[in-house]
Every structure is written in C-alpha cells, then in structure tokens.
Motif scaffolding. Structure first.
Motif, PDB file in Angstrom:
ATOM      1  N   VAL A 195       4.534   1.654  14.008  1.00 24.69           N
ATOM      2  CA  VAL A 195       4.636   2.183  12.650  1.00 24.69           C
ATOM      3  C   VAL A 195       4.560   1.036  11.655  1.00 24.69           C
ATOM      4  CG1 VAL A 195       6.124   3.408  11.013  1.00 24.69           C
ATOM      5  CG2 VAL A 195       5.950   4.189  13.379  1.00 24.69           C
ATOM      6  N   VAL A 196       3.756   1.234  10.627  1.00 24.93           N
ATOM      7  CA  VAL A 196       3.594   0.243   9.565  1.00 24.93           C
ATOM      8  C   VAL A 196       4.098   0.857   8.257  1.00 24.93           C
ATOM      9  CG1 VAL A 196       1.890  -1.054   8.219  1.00 24.93           C
ATOM     10  CG2 VAL A 196       1.580  -0.782  10.692  1.00 24.93           C
ATOM     11  N   ILE A 197       4.939   0.115   7.550  1.00 22.25           N
ATOM     12  CA  ILE A 197       5.390   0.523   6.214  1.00 22.25           C
ATOM     13  C   ILE A 197       4.512  -0.222   5.219  1.00 22.25           C
ATOM     14  CG2 ILE A 197       7.304   0.623   4.589  1.00 22.25           C
ATOM     15  CD1 ILE A 197       7.943   2.168   7.133  1.00 22.25           C
ATOM     16  N   ARG A 198       3.904   0.529   4.295  1.00 20.10           N
ATOM     17  CA  ARG A 198       3.004  -0.080   3.316  1.00 20.10           C
ATOM     18  C   ARG A 198       3.101   0.657   1.989  1.00 20.10           C
ATOM     19  NH1 ARG A 198      -1.008   3.345   2.261  1.00 20.10           N
ATOM     20  NH2 ARG A 198      -1.795   4.737   3.878  1.00 20.10           N
ATOM     21  N   PRO A 199       2.641   0.002   0.903  1.00 13.48           N
ATOM     22  CA  PRO A 199       2.582   0.708  -0.381  1.00 13.48           C
ATOM     23  C   PRO A 199       1.598   1.872  -0.293  1.00 13.48           C
ATOM     24  CG  PRO A 199       2.356  -1.664  -0.693  1.00 13.48           C
ATOM     25  CD  PRO A 199       2.250  -1.403   0.781  1.00 13.48           C
ATOM     26  N   ALA A 200       1.931   2.955  -0.972  1.00 18.09           N
ATOM     27  CA  ALA A 200       1.036   4.108  -1.006  1.00 18.09           C
ATOM     28  C   ALA A 200      -0.199   3.780  -1.839  1.00 18.09           C
ATOM     29  CB  ALA A 200       1.756   5.319  -1.586  1.00 18.09           C
ATOM     30  N   ARG A 201      -1.266   4.507  -1.550  1.00 19.02           N
ATOM     31  CA  ARG A 201      -2.515   4.408  -2.309  1.00 19.02           C
ATOM     32  C   ARG A 201      -2.851   5.800  -2.838  1.00 19.02           C
ATOM     33  NH1 ARG A 201      -3.850   1.197   2.636  1.00 19.02           N
ATOM     34  NH2 ARG A 201      -4.649   3.133   3.526  1.00 19.02           N
ATOM     35  N   ALA A 202      -3.645   5.866  -3.889  1.00 18.16           N
ATOM     36  CA  ALA A 202      -4.013   7.146  -4.493  1.00 18.16           C
ATOM     37  C   ALA A 202      -4.594   8.104  -3.465  1.00 18.16           C
ATOM     38  CB  ALA A 202      -4.994   6.927  -5.646  1.00 18.16           C
ATOM     39  N   GLU A 203      -5.366   7.585  -2.529  1.00 11.80           N
ATOM     40  CA  GLU A 203      -5.994   8.457  -1.531  1.00 11.80           C
ATOM     41  C   GLU A 203      -4.995   9.013  -0.504  1.00 11.80           C
ATOM     42  OE1 GLU A 203      -7.100   4.134  -0.375  1.00 11.80           O
ATOM     43  OE2 GLU A 203      -6.963   5.306  -2.217  1.00 11.80           O
ATOM     44  N   LEU A 224       6.289   4.163  -0.999  1.00  5.44           N
ATOM     45  CA  LEU A 224       5.972   3.462   0.238  1.00  5.44           C
ATOM     46  C   LEU A 224       5.730   4.539   1.285  1.00  5.44           C
ATOM     47  CD1 LEU A 224       8.768   0.726   0.336  1.00  5.44           C
ATOM     48  CD2 LEU A 224       6.380   0.440  -0.363  1.00  5.44           C
ATOM     49  N   VAL A 225       4.830   4.269   2.218  1.00  8.81           N
ATOM     50  CA  VAL A 225       4.576   5.221   3.294  1.00  8.81           C
ATOM     51  C   VAL A 225       4.769   4.542   4.639  1.00  8.81           C
ATOM     52  CG1 VAL A 225       2.990   6.657   1.947  1.00  8.81           C
ATOM     53  CG2 VAL A 225       2.076   4.795   3.351  1.00  8.81           C
ATOM     54  N   ALA A 226       5.127   5.353   5.626  1.00 10.62           N
ATOM     55  CA  ALA A 226       5.179   4.916   7.016  1.00 10.62           C
ATOM     56  C   ALA A 226       3.948   5.511   7.679  1.00 10.62           C
ATOM     57  CB  ALA A 226       6.448   5.417   7.696  1.00 10.62           C
ATOM     58  N   GLU A 227       3.189   4.643   8.326  1.00  6.08           N
ATOM     59  CA  GLU A 227       1.926   5.073   8.913  1.00  6.08           C
ATOM     60  C   GLU A 227       1.928   4.773  10.412  1.00  6.08           C
ATOM     61  OE1 GLU A 227      -2.283   4.727   6.831  1.00  6.08           O
ATOM     62  OE2 GLU A 227      -1.701   2.834   7.758  1.00  6.08           O
ATOM     63  N   ARG A 228       1.492   5.749  11.189  1.00  2.06           N
ATOM     64  CA  ARG A 228       1.351   5.596  12.639  1.00  2.06           C
ATOM     65  C   ARG A 228      -0.049   6.089  13.008  1.00  2.06           C
ATOM     66  NH1 ARG A 228       5.737   8.519  15.651  1.00  2.06           N
ATOM     67  NH2 ARG A 228       6.788   6.511  15.790  1.00  2.06           N
ATOM     68  N   GLU A 229      -0.807   5.218  13.655  1.00  2.00           N
ATOM     69  CA  GLU A 229      -2.175   5.556  14.058  1.00  2.00           C
ATOM     70  C   GLU A 229      -2.975   6.139  12.894  1.00  2.00           C
ATOM     71  OE1 GLU A 229      -1.864   8.041  17.524  1.00  2.00           O
ATOM     72  OE2 GLU A 229      -0.808   6.490  18.645  1.00  2.00           O
ATOM     73  N   ARG A 230      -2.854   5.478  11.737  1.00  2.00           N
ATOM     74  CA  ARG A 230      -3.576   5.844  10.512  1.00  2.00           C
ATOM     75  C   ARG A 230      -3.206   7.212   9.945  1.00  2.00           C
ATOM     76  NH1 ARG A 230      -8.434   2.548   9.525  1.00  2.00           N
ATOM     77  NH2 ARG A 230      -8.453   0.959  11.142  1.00  2.00           N
ATOM     78  N   ARG A 231      -2.035   7.707  10.353  1.00  2.00           N
ATOM     79  CA  ARG A 231      -1.534   8.981   9.842  1.00  2.00           C
ATOM     80  C   ARG A 231      -0.184   8.734   9.189  1.00  2.00           C
ATOM     81  NH1 ARG A 231       0.807  14.040  12.987  1.00  2.00           N
ATOM     82  NH2 ARG A 231       0.748  15.512  11.275  1.00  2.00           N
ATOM     83  N   ALA A 245      13.837   2.530   8.324  1.00  2.00           N
ATOM     84  CA  ALA A 245      12.870   1.488   7.956  1.00  2.00           C
ATOM     85  C   ALA A 245      12.362   1.705   6.535  1.00  2.00           C
ATOM     86  CB  ALA A 245      11.709   1.479   8.944  1.00  2.00           C
ATOM     87  N   LEU A 246      12.126   2.957   6.152  1.00  2.00           N
ATOM     88  CA  LEU A 246      11.673   3.246   4.788  1.00  2.00           C
ATOM     89  C   LEU A 246      12.757   2.895   3.766  1.00  2.00           C
ATOM     90  CD1 LEU A 246       9.802   6.599   5.416  1.00  2.00           C
ATOM     91  CD2 LEU A 246       8.784   4.539   4.409  1.00  2.00           C
ATOM     92  N   VAL A 247      14.001   3.256   4.040  1.00  2.00           N
ATOM     93  CA  VAL A 247      15.100   2.940   3.113  1.00  2.00           C
ATOM     94  C   VAL A 247      15.244   1.428   2.968  1.00  2.00           C
ATOM     95  CG1 VAL A 247      17.589   3.087   2.715  1.00  2.00           C
ATOM     96  CG2 VAL A 247      16.323   5.111   3.486  1.00  2.00           C
ATOM     97  N   GLU A 248      15.231   0.711   4.075  1.00  2.00           N
ATOM     98  CA  GLU A 248      15.368  -0.741   3.996  1.00  2.00           C
ATOM     99  C   GLU A 248      14.183  -1.367   3.263  1.00  2.00           C
ATOM    100  OE1 GLU A 248      18.052  -2.273   4.489  1.00  2.00           O
ATOM    101  OE2 GLU A 248      19.158  -0.826   5.703  1.00  2.00           O
TER     102      GLU A 248
END
Length: 171
Positions: free
Chosen positions: A5-13, A53-60, A99-102
């Motif tokens: 899982v990757v935590i990243r900033p959200a994007r418009a898309e 922020l979003v949590a992404e797993r396998e591009r989802r 992870a998202l809260v932190e």
C-alpha cells in the motif's frame, strides 16, 4: 500496514474512485448526513484536492483521508481538522486507516500545524479506537447531537498535538 500500500497525495483524476469509495463506505455508524448522490463532487471549494491523501494498492484506491484548516481565522491556522476518512471494506483491519491518519498528521505538521482535531460519532467504536491508537484524546462530547434512525448519538470531539511525539493510547 501491508507493504503493498502506498499513501500519496490525491490527484484530480482520483475523484471517481474516491466517490465510489465514499458511497461504498457510507453507513449510519460513521455518517450523520444523507448518503451522497452518485454524481456529487468530491473536490470543491471546501474540499480541494490538495487536502486529500489516498491509500493505493495495485493502482486502486483503497482508502482516503481529507483535512482542512479548522476555521478560516488566521489565529487558528495552526490547527488542522480531519474532514473525512474511509477505507474500503475489504481492506479494513490491515493498518491502512492508521497509516492514513499518521500520514495526514505528518503532512499537517510539515505545513506548520501544531494540532489536529476531528469529530466522530459516539457509536463508531472502531473509528474511536483507531484515533486513540494514533494519539488522539477526547476533548469534548456533545451528548445526543444527532438523531440517527430513531436513536440519539453523541458527537465526540478529539484532538492530538502535532508539536511533539505522542504515546499511542490503549483502546
């Protein structure tokens, strides 16, 4: 948290996926408001994409968290407020919420914030335990603030310092 899982900033898309997540996660346990219409915008003036922020797993996208200034007052700019958090049902229990809260607390701290606040429904025990694990404490309760499905529910206000290390509370 799962290492995939990757935590990243959200994007418009990301808006469509976040909207679907919000609709799938909606329940009276976590939401005092009505269910979101399918075409309701996620990002708007009060909820700009840069506050997510979003949590992404396998591009989802499997989770998101949003935060904003606690108020428009300059004297209150050091406080950020969690506006929303959701994790896909199938991904719950894997540490994504924590992870998202932190991550949002770290982002707020990096932006100069000293305190993070949030509101949670009193009967949402899983969310309350999560926030306690992340170092939040209850700072106030508005008893019977909401009438949900015929039952009165408290509105619990929680807060966490961002200016130093925290000791996670035990649920």
């Amino acid at each position: 948290m799962a290492s995939d899982v990757v935590i990243r900033p959200a994007r418009a898309e990301d808006e469509r996926e976040i909207s679907e997540l919000l609709r799938s996660a909606w329940s009276r346990v976590s939401e005092p408001g009505p269910e979101r219409p399918a075409d309701a915008a996620v990002f708007d003036e009060r909820h700009p994409v840069e506050n997510f922020l979003v949590a992404e797993r396998e591009r989802r996208i499997v989770g998101y968290i949003a935060h904003a200034p606690a108020s428009p007052l300059e004297s209150n700019r050091h406080v950020r407020h969690v506006q929303g958090l959701a994790v896909l049902g199938s991904a719950r229990g894997s540490g994504i919420g924590q992870a998202l809260v932190e991550a949002v607390c770290a982002a707020a701290r990096a932006g100069g914030a000293r305190r993070m606040t949030l509101r949670v429904l009193g009967h949402n025990r899983p969310a309350r335990r999560l926030y306690l694990r992340c170092g939040f404490t209850v700072v106030g309760v508005l008893p019977e603030e909401f009438l949900l499905d015929g039952a009165y529910v408290d509105d619990v206000w929680m807060s966490r310092s961002l200016s130093g290390p925290h000791e996670p509370a035990q649920p």
